[in-house]
Write a protein that holds these residues in place. Structure first.
Motif, PDB file in Angstrom:
ATOM      1  N   ARG A   1      -5.079   3.813   4.053  1.00  0.00           N
ATOM      2  CA  ARG A   1      -4.912   5.270   3.898  1.00  0.00           C
ATOM      3  C   ARG A   1      -4.602   5.963   5.236  1.00  0.00           C
ATOM      4  O   ARG A   1      -3.926   6.990   5.238  1.00  0.00           O
TER       5      ARG A   1
ATOM      6  N   ASP B   1     -11.037   8.267  -0.225  1.00  0.00           N
ATOM      7  CA  ASP B   1     -10.204   9.449   0.060  1.00  0.00           C
ATOM      8  C   ASP B   1     -10.965  10.416   0.977  1.00  0.00           C
ATOM      9  O   ASP B   1     -10.423  10.944   1.938  1.00  0.00           O
TER      10      ASP B   1
ATOM     11  N   HIS C   1     -12.643   4.850  -4.955  1.00  0.00           N
ATOM     12  CA  HIS C   1     -11.464   5.458  -4.317  1.00  0.00           C
ATOM     13  C   HIS C   1     -11.708   6.907  -3.878  1.00  0.00           C
ATOM     14  O   HIS C   1     -11.164   7.364  -2.876  1.00  0.00           O
TER      15      HIS C   1
ATOM     16  N   SER D   1     -13.503  -2.762   1.811  1.00  0.00           N
ATOM     17  CA  SER D   1     -13.489  -1.292   1.794  1.00  0.00           C
ATOM     18  C   SER D   1     -12.760  -0.772   3.030  1.00  0.00           C
ATOM     19  O   SER D   1     -11.969   0.187   2.945  1.00  0.00           O
TER      20      SER D   1
ATOM     21  N   LEU E   1      -9.023  -1.040   2.632  1.00  0.00           N
ATOM     22  CA  LEU E   1      -8.481   0.060   1.824  1.00  0.00           C
ATOM     23  C   LEU E   1      -8.458   1.372   2.616  1.00  0.00           C
ATOM     24  O   LEU E   1      -7.538   2.183   2.483  1.00  0.00           O
TER      25      LEU E   1
END
Ligand SMILES: Cc1ncc(C[n+]2csc(CCOP(=O)(O)OP(=O)(O)O)c2C)c(N)n1
Ligand SMILES: [Mg+2]
Length: 548
Positions: free
Chosen positions: A323, A188, A184, A316, A319
């Protein structure tokens, strides 16, 4: 149960359906075991073609293709295919025979150290020393071949181990693998980089074409709305109808697509593999690169990412999209360049000149191929034109080798594609040089009964090298040859052949061939004066116009 029978049941256990190759006397126990199995033995007319076919099976399905050869000369003929699969990241298992290892009744006859030969060309090369190890070695071979980064594996089965009787050893069941997803913190960081970028651009590289990735990748691009370009081997990974396709980097610099690359401040490089001819040259003042991959980037003089997002690419990216989706006001900053880039690429594609221009050939092929039709290229000058000009809509519909870039793979890979997808149109495109390197496989194609059209581009030369010779200021020397009468050649195999005899006749010839089914060979004369006019003069003028 002897060693060969155990080997063949281990192959069945892996779901293998065909084995491609040419056996020798050292493989006869394997051949006998295959005769009693569900696996088909598909003979080829050269081992190299068997390896190209097995590699293409791996590339298109994600499951290793299997090829078989005898010791020494047969095994050595697999080596180019091994390198093709190794550089191209295609899962493949090669099985070769060997004289007995427990006694040497023929001394050194035909014995070459194949395991050592194969080591630098594979992910793993092993000699099998006892039947008891076969179940685990075969499982390991498929695991290694198929896991990221995929590639070839070599197993040598000596004839005495193949014939050795022993108890039935339990097979090792394959199990599904779930790869780790990016951490994560890395997600980010990647999200922050993309958010801060003024002019982001996505690059889709070779690993973006892994069969299991197609859906997640298209979804990611759709959600983030960042324009993308692809490398030659990343073509088709996302449908270019998305309105975000900016082009294909078939050259390393100064092509129209490099306008977008040069203006980008962040390149999100998904699945790039530095075995490809560089899609762009990184320098200290160029865009930052965020490498998204199954594995960390290998650092090269011309590729040194600023940041990396490593893990199973599909999940991936999902995810990552969670974001940043909807939060990127500058996502489409480079889109205004798109129309001009694509318009320049499409120029002169409809000219009726004869011999045909490469642009016209690409244009006509695209017209005749349905969305899911598969074009398999051999290696020659036309590869640059297809990579640059052919618009792909479905993953893995333009198969080309921009890694080993070997001649001779076009026809065998097309035969494999046609076997895997009997209801889709499959076209092999070969130069008159590359076609003749494995043209004997027309007989294999006839025997297995595929529907396939083979298009041979005739310039009576090793055109690509002739062009490089010209571009490098060398004299035109040593690159020309004569050709057989390709129509008579096709007839000798019992297949239909035809020649395109005017500037507008290619598309109708292709359509007629596909519509009637079976195997066809079409030859088309090509006018390669366009190589210098476009790829050197025009692009040079364009670079000067930009003030370079
Ligand atoms: C096995 C192999 N040998 C040599 C080369 C170097 N090479 C690359 S393209 C090319 C010429 C290809 O000629 P042809 O197949 O006729 O295609 P054309 O460029 O003429 O369209 C050569 C010799 C190669 N890539 N692979
Ligand atoms: Mg040629």
């Amino acid at each position: 149960m002897n060693g060969a029978e155990l080997l063949v049941s281990a192959l069945e256990n892996e779901g293998v359906e065909q084995v491609f190759g040419i056996p020798g006397e050292e493989n006869l126990d394997i051949v006998e075991a295959l005769r009693h199995s569900r696996i088909k033995l598909i003979l080829t007319r050269h081992e190299q073609a068997a390896a190209f076919m097995a590699a293409t099976h791996g590339r298109l399905t994600g499951r290793a293709g299997v090829c078989l050869a005898t010791l020494g000369p047969g095994a050595l003929n697999l080596t180019t295919g091994a390198a093709h699969a190794h550089l191209g990241a295609m899962p493949m298992v090669m099985i070769t025979g060997q004289k007995g290892i427990l006694s040497r009744k023929q001394a050194g006859f035909q014995v070459v150290d194949i395991v050592s030969t194969m080591k630098p060309l594979t992910k793993m090369a092993h000699q099998i020393l006892s039947p008891a190890t076969i179940p685990s070695i075969v499982r390991e071979a498929f695991r290694v071949a198929q896991q990221e980064r995929p590639g070839p594996v070599h197993l040598e089965l000596p004839e005495d181990i193949a014939a050795e009787e022993g108890p039935r050893i339990p097979l090792v069941p394959p199990h599904p693998m779930t790869l780790p997803v990016a951490h994560h913190a890395a997600l980010d960081h990647a999200g922050k980089l993309i958010f801060e970028a003024e002019r982001p651009l996505i690059m889709l590289g070779a690993a973006a074409s892994r069969p299991r990735l197609a859906e997640a990748l298209s979804e990611f691009v759709k959600r983030v709305q960042i324009p993308f370009f692809n490398t030659q081997m990343g073509k088709g990974a996302v449908a270019d109808e998305s309105g975000l396709y900016m082009g294909t980097a078939a050259l390393s610099d100064h092509d129209y697509v490099h306008q977008a690359i040069d203006h980008a401040d962040l390149i999100i490089s998904i699945g790039h593999d530095t075995v490809e001819k560089p899609p762009f040259i990184m320098g200290p003042h160029g865009p930052k690169v965020l490498h998204v991959g199954y594995l960390p980037a290998s650092v090269e003089e011309i590729y040194f990412p600023y940041s990396e997002l490593i893990g199973d690419i599909g999940p991936s990216l999902t995810l990552l999209a969670d974001r940043i989706e909807g939060k990127l006001p500058r996502a489409g900053a480079l889109l205004p360049l798109r129309q001009q880039i694509l318009a320049r690429i499409a120029e002169r594609a409809e000219e009726s000149r004869y011999p045909l221009t490469p642009q016209r050939i690409v244009h006509d092929v695209r017209q005749i191929m349905p969305e899911d039709g598969i074009v398999c290229l051999d290696n020659g000058m036309y590869k640059i034109w297809f990579a640059r000009n052919y618009r792909t809509r479905v993953a893995n519909t333009l198969l080309l080798d921009n890694a080993l870039a070997t001649m001779g793979a076009g026809l065998p890979s097309a035969i494999m594609a046609a076997m895997l997808y009997p209801t889709r149109r499959v076209l092999a495109v070969c130069g008159d040089g590359g076609f003749m390197m494995n043209s004997q496989e027309l007989e294999t194609a006839v025997r297995v009964g595929v529907n396939l059209v083979v298009l041979v581009l005739e310039d009576n030369a090793y055109g690509m090298i002739r062009w490089k010779q010209d571009a490098g200021g060398f004299a035109d020397f040593g690159m020309s040859f004569g050709n057989p009468d390709f129509i008579a050649y096709a007839m000798a195999y019992g297949i239909k052949g035809s020649r395109v005899d005017n500037g507008d006749a290619l598309a109708p010839a292709l359509e007629k061939a596909f519509a009637s089914g079976g195997l066809h060979l079409i030859t088309v004369p090509v006018d390669y004066s366009e190589n210098t006019r476009v790829l050197i003069d025009e692009l040079c003028d364009y670079a000067i116009g930009k003030g370079e």
